[in-house]
Design a protein around this motif. Structure first.
Motif, PDB file in Angstrom:
ATOM      1  N   VAL A 132      74.589   4.806 100.478  1.00 46.44           N
ATOM      2  CA  VAL A 132      75.083   3.878  99.459  1.00 46.44           C
ATOM      3  C   VAL A 132      73.905   3.394  98.634  1.00 46.44           C
ATOM      4  CG1 VAL A 132      76.344   1.713  99.016  1.00 46.44           C
ATOM      5  CG2 VAL A 132      76.927   3.113 101.022  1.00 46.44           C
ATOM      6  N   ASP A 133      74.034   3.494  97.310  1.00 45.26           N
ATOM      7  CA  ASP A 133      73.029   2.877  96.448  1.00 45.26           C
ATOM      8  C   ASP A 133      73.679   1.736  95.678  1.00 45.26           C
ATOM      9  OD1 ASP A 133      74.162   3.889  93.996  1.00 45.26           O
ATOM     10  OD2 ASP A 133      72.940   5.675  94.114  1.00 45.26           O
ATOM     11  N   ALA A 149      64.290  -8.362  99.222  1.00 43.66           N
ATOM     12  CA  ALA A 149      62.955  -8.056  98.692  1.00 43.66           C
ATOM     13  C   ALA A 149      62.883  -8.287  97.186  1.00 43.66           C
ATOM     14  CB  ALA A 149      62.574  -6.611  99.028  1.00 43.66           C
ATOM     15  N   ALA A 150      64.036  -8.204  96.504  1.00 42.88           N
ATOM     16  CA  ALA A 150      64.098  -8.424  95.055  1.00 42.88           C
ATOM     17  C   ALA A 150      64.594  -9.831  94.721  1.00 42.88           C
ATOM     18  CB  ALA A 150      65.020  -7.389  94.417  1.00 42.88           C
ATOM     19  N   ASN A 151      64.631 -10.726  95.718  1.00 44.11           N
ATOM     20  CA  ASN A 151      65.178 -12.077  95.526  1.00 44.11           C
ATOM     21  C   ASN A 151      66.617 -12.028  95.029  1.00 44.11           C
ATOM     22  OD1 ASN A 151      62.874 -13.486  96.376  1.00 44.11           O
ATOM     23  ND2 ASN A 151      61.938 -13.247  94.358  1.00 44.11           N
ATOM     24  N   ALA A 152      67.387 -11.109  95.581  1.00 44.92           N
ATOM     25  CA  ALA A 152      68.788 -10.946  95.195  1.00 44.92           C
ATOM     26  C   ALA A 152      69.660 -11.018  96.445  1.00 44.92           C
ATOM     27  CB  ALA A 152      68.978  -9.603  94.488  1.00 44.92           C
ATOM     28  N   THR A 153      70.963 -11.136  96.222  1.00 49.10           N
ATOM     29  CA  THR A 153      71.942 -11.138  97.306  1.00 49.10           C
ATOM     30  C   THR A 153      73.084 -10.207  96.912  1.00 49.10           C
ATOM     31  OG1 THR A 153      73.353 -12.908  96.449  1.00 49.10           O
ATOM     32  CG2 THR A 153      71.411 -13.585  97.756  1.00 49.10           C
ATOM     33  N   PHE A 154      74.036 -10.043  97.812  1.00 45.35           N
ATOM     34  CA  PHE A 154      75.207  -9.232  97.484  1.00 45.35           C
ATOM     35  C   PHE A 154      76.012  -9.847  96.346  1.00 45.35           C
ATOM     36  CE2 PHE A 154      74.419  -7.138 101.559  1.00 45.35           C
ATOM     37  CZ  PHE A 154      74.601  -5.813 101.176  1.00 45.35           C
ATOM     38  N   ASP A 155      75.891 -11.159  96.107  1.00 44.58           N
ATOM     39  CA  ASP A 155      76.571 -11.775  94.962  1.00 44.58           C
ATOM     40  C   ASP A 155      76.055 -11.232  93.641  1.00 44.58           C
ATOM     41  OD1 ASP A 155      78.225 -13.364  96.512  1.00 44.58           O
ATOM     42  OD2 ASP A 155      76.936 -15.131  96.353  1.00 44.58           O
ATOM     43  N   ASP A 156      74.838 -10.681  93.626  1.00 44.79           N
ATOM     44  CA  ASP A 156      74.237 -10.150  92.410  1.00 44.79           C
ATOM     45  C   ASP A 156      74.574  -8.686  92.163  1.00 44.79           C
ATOM     46  OD1 ASP A 156      72.744 -12.602  91.896  1.00 44.79           O
ATOM     47  OD2 ASP A 156      71.482 -12.007  93.591  1.00 44.79           O
ATOM     48  N   VAL A 157      75.162  -8.013  93.145  1.00 46.04           N
ATOM     49  CA  VAL A 157      75.450  -6.577  93.026  1.00 46.04           C
ATOM     50  C   VAL A 157      76.591  -6.356  92.044  1.00 46.04           C
ATOM     51  CG1 VAL A 157      76.268  -4.526  94.270  1.00 46.04           C
ATOM     52  CG2 VAL A 157      74.555  -6.036  95.309  1.00 46.04           C
ATOM     53  N   VAL A 158      76.369  -5.452  91.083  1.00 50.86           N
ATOM     54  CA  VAL A 158      77.384  -5.139  90.085  1.00 50.86           C
ATOM     55  C   VAL A 158      77.949  -3.736  90.262  1.00 50.86           C
ATOM     56  CG1 VAL A 158      76.501  -6.783  88.390  1.00 50.86           C
ATOM     57  CG2 VAL A 158      75.662  -4.424  88.366  1.00 50.86           C
ATOM     58  N   SER A 218      74.126 -10.164  82.241  1.00 52.68           N
ATOM     59  CA  SER A 218      72.784 -10.054  81.679  1.00 52.68           C
ATOM     60  C   SER A 218      71.798 -10.573  82.705  1.00 52.68           C
ATOM     61  CB  SER A 218      72.671 -10.846  80.373  1.00 52.68           C
ATOM     62  OG  SER A 218      72.895 -12.214  80.635  1.00 52.68           O
ATOM     63  N   GLY A 219      70.571 -10.119  82.595  1.00 53.04           N
ATOM     64  CA  GLY A 219      69.529 -10.519  83.528  1.00 53.04           C
ATOM     65  C   GLY A 219      68.606  -9.354  83.794  1.00 53.04           C
ATOM     66  N   ARG A 220      67.830  -9.446  84.868  1.00 52.75           N
ATOM     67  CA  ARG A 220      66.917  -8.371  85.255  1.00 52.75           C
ATOM     68  C   ARG A 220      67.668  -7.380  86.132  1.00 52.75           C
ATOM     69  NH1 ARG A 220      61.703 -10.701  87.734  1.00 52.75           N
ATOM     70  NH2 ARG A 220      61.111  -8.539  87.521  1.00 52.75           N
ATOM     71  N   LEU A 221      67.515  -6.102  85.819  1.00 48.59           N
ATOM     72  CA  LEU A 221      68.180  -5.054  86.573  1.00 48.59           C
ATOM     73  C   LEU A 221      67.414  -4.764  87.855  1.00 48.59           C
ATOM     74  CD1 LEU A 221      70.377  -2.839  86.717  1.00 48.59           C
ATOM     75  CD2 LEU A 221      68.763  -1.337  85.506  1.00 48.59           C
ATOM     76  N   VAL A 222      68.134  -4.706  88.971  1.00 52.40           N
ATOM     77  CA  VAL A 222      67.572  -4.316  90.262  1.00 52.40           C
ATOM     78  C   VAL A 222      68.273  -3.022  90.665  1.00 52.40           C
ATOM     79  CG1 VAL A 222      67.278  -4.946  92.686  1.00 52.40           C
ATOM     80  CG2 VAL A 222      67.173  -6.720  90.909  1.00 52.40           C
ATOM     81  N   VAL A 223      67.497  -1.969  90.879  1.00 55.19           N
ATOM     82  CA  VAL A 223      68.050  -0.671  91.255  1.00 55.19           C
ATOM     83  C   VAL A 223      67.627  -0.383  92.690  1.00 55.19           C
ATOM     84  CG1 VAL A 223      68.094   1.797  90.730  1.00 55.19           C
ATOM     85  CG2 VAL A 223      67.867   0.124  88.864  1.00 55.19           C
ATOM     86  N   LEU A 224      68.616  -0.200  93.569  1.00 58.61           N
ATOM     87  CA  LEU A 224      68.330   0.100  94.968  1.00 58.61           C
ATOM     88  C   LEU A 224      68.587   1.577  95.227  1.00 58.61           C
ATOM     89  CD1 LEU A 224      70.008  -2.903  96.818  1.00 58.61           C
ATOM     90  CD2 LEU A 224      67.731  -2.750  95.834  1.00 58.61           C
ATOM     91  N   SER A 225      67.614   2.227  95.818  1.00 57.83           N
ATOM     92  CA  SER A 225      67.790   3.617  96.229  1.00 57.83           C
ATOM     93  C   SER A 225      68.883   3.703  97.278  1.00 57.83           C
ATOM     94  CB  SER A 225      66.496   4.165  96.835  1.00 57.83           C
ATOM     95  OG  SER A 225      65.513   4.301  95.847  1.00 57.83           O
TER      96      SER A 225
END
Length: 157
Positions: free
Chosen positions: A146-147, A89-98, A48-55
């Motif tokens: 890769v998205d 740019a989204a204050n995320a890291t690869f640890d956040d990638v699902v 759960s959390g805010r969804l970050v979608v990378l093109s």
């Protein structure tokens, strides 16, 4: 690194419940009942959390030039560097990638792509993944795109 707790899913599949990472709790189900275990990826990630979608990212540098023409490993490094910049740019890291989705012009490139990917992600908490061979990408010298999907804490900005 987050400690893993091994539990049994209600239908018997293996669940790896991770400790809180960046205030976002993720649960990885690597082998749901009736599904062969993934080789280098997780079948299900719950969080759960805010969804970050990378093109989709390709092997273009900041100037828009192709990096590593004809070299899947060099292109993968540029792609994962681009993904890291987008995550930052989204204050995320690869640890956040699902979830990662790979579009490759030749599935034979996947071993080189995976070797590069493993330098960027925690292979013990690999994201869910899909790989698709495509006839071509938007420029003929590009070998992969890769998205990514990531979850970050509700409070992240």
């Amino acid at each position: 690194m987050a400690a893993l707790l091994y539990m049994r899913w209600s239908d018997g599949g293996t669940v790896e419940e991770d400790a809180v990472v960046n205030d976002t709790k993720l649960t990885h189900i690597t082998a749901p009942d009736g599904v062969a275990p993934g080789m280098g990826y997780t079948h299900v990630v719950i969080g759960s959390g805010r969804l970050v979608v990378l093109s989709g990212q390709v092997a273009l540098n900041e100037q828009g030039e192709v990096v590593g023409a004809g070299d899947p490993a060099a292109q993968a490094r540029q792609v994962f560097d681009n993904l890291r910049s987008c995550l930052t740019a989204a204050n995320a890291t690869f640890d956040d990638v699902v979830k990662l989705t790979y579009f490759v012009t030749d599935v034979g490139h996947l071993s080189a792509v995976r070797a590069v990917r493993d330098a960027y992600i925690d292979t013990e908490r690999a994201p869910a993944s899909t790989a698709v061979q495509v006839a071509a990408l938007f420029r003929p010298e590009l070998l992969l795109e890769v998205d990514a999907l990531a979850l970050i804490p509700e409070t992240a900005q």
